[in-house]
Design a protein around this motif. Structure first.
Motif, PDB file in Angstrom:
ATOM      1  N   HIS A 295      19.970  36.627  13.074  1.00  0.00           N
ATOM      2  CA  HIS A 295      19.153  35.383  13.633  1.00  0.00           C
ATOM      3  C   HIS A 295      18.074  35.191  12.525  1.00  0.00           C
ATOM      4  N   GLU A 296      17.545  34.000  12.836  1.00  0.00           N
ATOM      5  CA  GLU A 296      16.496  33.317  11.790  1.00  0.00           C
ATOM      6  C   GLU A 296      15.503  34.381  11.378  1.00  0.00           C
ATOM      7  N   PHE A 297      14.976  35.285  11.997  1.00  0.00           N
ATOM      8  CA  PHE A 297      13.972  36.039  11.684  1.00  0.00           C
ATOM      9  C   PHE A 297      14.344  37.584  11.020  1.00  0.00           C
ATOM     10  N   THR A 298      15.343  37.737  10.641  1.00  0.00           N
ATOM     11  CA  THR A 298      15.905  38.911   9.689  1.00  0.00           C
ATOM     12  C   THR A 298      16.761  38.653   8.593  1.00  0.00           C
ATOM     13  N   PRO A 299      16.658  39.254   7.628  1.00  0.00           N
ATOM     14  CA  PRO A 299      17.502  39.058   6.438  1.00  0.00           C
ATOM     15  C   PRO A 299      19.004  39.247   6.875  1.00  0.00           C
ATOM     16  N   LEU A 300      19.838  38.598   5.978  1.00  0.00           N
ATOM     17  CA  LEU A 300      21.136  38.824   5.890  1.00  0.00           C
ATOM     18  C   LEU A 300      21.451  40.335   5.643  1.00  0.00           C
ATOM     19  N   GLU A 301      22.431  40.669   6.099  1.00  0.00           N
ATOM     20  CA  GLU A 301      23.034  42.214   5.821  1.00  0.00           C
ATOM     21  C   GLU A 301      24.371  41.888   4.938  1.00  0.00           C
ATOM     22  N   VAL A 302      24.255  42.598   3.947  1.00  0.00           N
ATOM     23  CA  VAL A 302      25.256  42.606   2.976  1.00  0.00           C
ATOM     24  C   VAL A 302      25.868  43.852   2.604  1.00  0.00           C
ATOM     25  N   TRP A 303      27.347  43.698   2.560  1.00  0.00           N
ATOM     26  CA  TRP A 303      27.816  45.014   2.314  1.00  0.00           C
ATOM     27  C   TRP A 303      28.876  44.557   1.016  1.00  0.00           C
ATOM     28  N   LYS A 304      28.596  45.110  -0.096  1.00  0.00           N
ATOM     29  CA  LYS A 304      29.171  44.739  -1.357  1.00  0.00           C
ATOM     30  C   LYS A 304      30.576  45.776  -1.552  1.00  0.00           C
ATOM     31  N   ASP A 305      31.781  45.163  -1.650  1.00  0.00           N
ATOM     32  CA  ASP A 305      33.141  46.015  -1.716  1.00  0.00           C
ATOM     33  C   ASP A 305      33.068  46.756  -0.718  1.00  0.00           C
ATOM     34  N   PRO A 306      33.055  46.404   0.818  1.00  0.00           N
ATOM     35  CA  PRO A 306      33.309  47.478   1.887  1.00  0.00           C
ATOM     36  C   PRO A 306      34.387  48.025   1.917  1.00  0.00           C
ATOM     37  N   GLN A 307      34.363  49.443   2.158  1.00  0.00           N
ATOM     38  CA  GLN A 307      35.635  50.306   2.636  1.00  0.00           C
ATOM     39  C   GLN A 307      35.570  50.719   3.895  1.00  0.00           C
ATOM     40  N   GLY A 308      36.564  50.769   4.618  1.00  0.00           N
ATOM     41  CA  GLY A 308      36.709  51.518   6.014  1.00  0.00           C
ATOM     42  C   GLY A 308      35.849  50.682   7.003  1.00  0.00           C
ATOM     43  N   CYS A 309      35.591  51.382   8.157  1.00  0.00           N
ATOM     44  CA  CYS A 309      34.883  50.847   9.223  1.00  0.00           C
ATOM     45  C   CYS A 309      33.552  50.821   8.984  1.00  0.00           C
ATOM     46  N   GLN A 310      32.855  49.513   9.150  1.00  0.00           N
ATOM     47  CA  GLN A 310      31.450  49.299   9.143  1.00  0.00           C
ATOM     48  C   GLN A 310      30.798  48.725  10.253  1.00  0.00           C
ATOM     49  N   SER A 311      29.597  49.624  10.933  1.00  0.00           N
ATOM     50  CA  SER A 311      29.119  48.882  12.232  1.00  0.00           C
ATOM     51  C   SER A 311      28.308  47.952  11.739  1.00  0.00           C
ATOM     52  N   LEU A 312      28.092  46.677  12.587  1.00  0.00           N
ATOM     53  CA  LEU A 312      27.257  45.654  12.437  1.00  0.00           C
ATOM     54  C   LEU A 312      26.045  45.966  13.164  1.00  0.00           C
ATOM     55  N   PRO A 313      24.886  45.249  12.411  1.00  0.00           N
ATOM     56  CA  PRO A 313      23.615  45.476  13.216  1.00  0.00           C
ATOM     57  C   PRO A 313      23.337  44.993  14.428  1.00  0.00           C
ATOM     58  N   ALA A 314      22.691  45.719  15.115  1.00  0.00           N
ATOM     59  CA  ALA A 314      22.600  45.019  16.571  1.00  0.00           C
ATOM     60  C   ALA A 314      22.402  43.694  16.922  1.00  0.00           C
TER      61      ALA A 314
ATOM     62  N   THR B 163      24.222  41.097  15.748  1.00  0.00           N
ATOM     63  CA  THR B 163      24.678  40.355  14.854  1.00  0.00           C
ATOM     64  C   THR B 163      25.560  39.078  15.566  1.00  0.00           C
ATOM     65  N   HIS B 164      25.460  38.046  15.029  1.00  0.00           N
ATOM     66  CA  HIS B 164      25.828  36.623  15.470  1.00  0.00           C
ATOM     67  C   HIS B 164      27.298  36.100  14.861  1.00  0.00           C
ATOM     68  N   LEU B 165      27.095  36.189  13.446  1.00  0.00           N
ATOM     69  CA  LEU B 165      28.139  35.614  12.607  1.00  0.00           C
ATOM     70  C   LEU B 165      28.469  36.749  11.526  1.00  0.00           C
ATOM     71  N   ILE B 166      29.755  36.471  11.039  1.00  0.00           N
ATOM     72  CA  ILE B 166      30.026  37.289   9.943  1.00  0.00           C
ATOM     73  C   ILE B 166      30.791  36.569   9.039  1.00  0.00           C
ATOM     74  N   PHE B 167      30.763  36.496   7.689  1.00  0.00           N
ATOM     75  CA  PHE B 167      31.431  36.071   6.688  1.00  0.00           C
ATOM     76  C   PHE B 167      32.066  36.778   5.648  1.00  0.00           C
ATOM     77  N   ASN B 168      33.471  36.477   5.481  1.00  0.00           N
ATOM     78  CA  ASN B 168      34.356  37.245   4.531  1.00  0.00           C
ATOM     79  C   ASN B 168      34.229  36.860   3.224  1.00  0.00           C
ATOM     80  N   GLN B 169      33.558  37.314   2.397  1.00  0.00           N
ATOM     81  CA  GLN B 169      33.631  36.611   0.840  1.00  0.00           C
ATOM     82  C   GLN B 169      34.265  37.594  -0.115  1.00  0.00           C
ATOM     83  N   THR B 170      35.277  38.542   0.536  1.00  0.00           N
ATOM     84  CA  THR B 170      35.999  39.307  -0.227  1.00  0.00           C
ATOM     85  C   THR B 170      37.435  38.678  -0.660  1.00  0.00           C
TER      86      THR B 170
END
Length: 105
Positions: A39-58, A60-67
């Protein structure tokens, strides 16, 4: 005559160089990153070169795949329940996600 020959050689070399390495050539991309928006009051969560299963922050509304590969979105934090039929997110795309979800790269 030599001046004309020199000009033609310079023109030919310039043309072959331009064809060999166009200015608009894309540079190869690295593995990239996945970005989550909560949401607008928290910074973006970023995973650089993610591998395997990654839990999203509680919450989370949107996710963007820039891989450079497809990622799979899950409705649970442990990557068990894919969100079909929208589970696969292509590179350069994003999607809405479960507030307690996860993704696998």
């Amino acid at each position: 005559m030599r001046l004309v020959q020199s000009a033609l050689i310079a023109l030919a070399v310039g043309a072959s160089t331009a064809l060999a390495s166009p200015a608009s050539a894309e540079t190869p991309r690295g593995p990239g990153q996945v970005v989550a928006f909560t949401h607008e009051f928290t910074p973006l969560e970023v995973w650089k070169d993610p591998q395997g299963c990654q839990s999203l922050p509680a919450g989370t509304h949107l996710i963007f795949n820039q891989t450079d590969k497809v990622i799979t979105i899950y409705a649970d934090p442990l990557c068990f329940v894919p969100i079909d039929p929208f589970a696969k997110v292509k590179p350069g795309y994003g999607t809405h996600v479960s507030a307690v979800g996860s993704f696998k790269a």
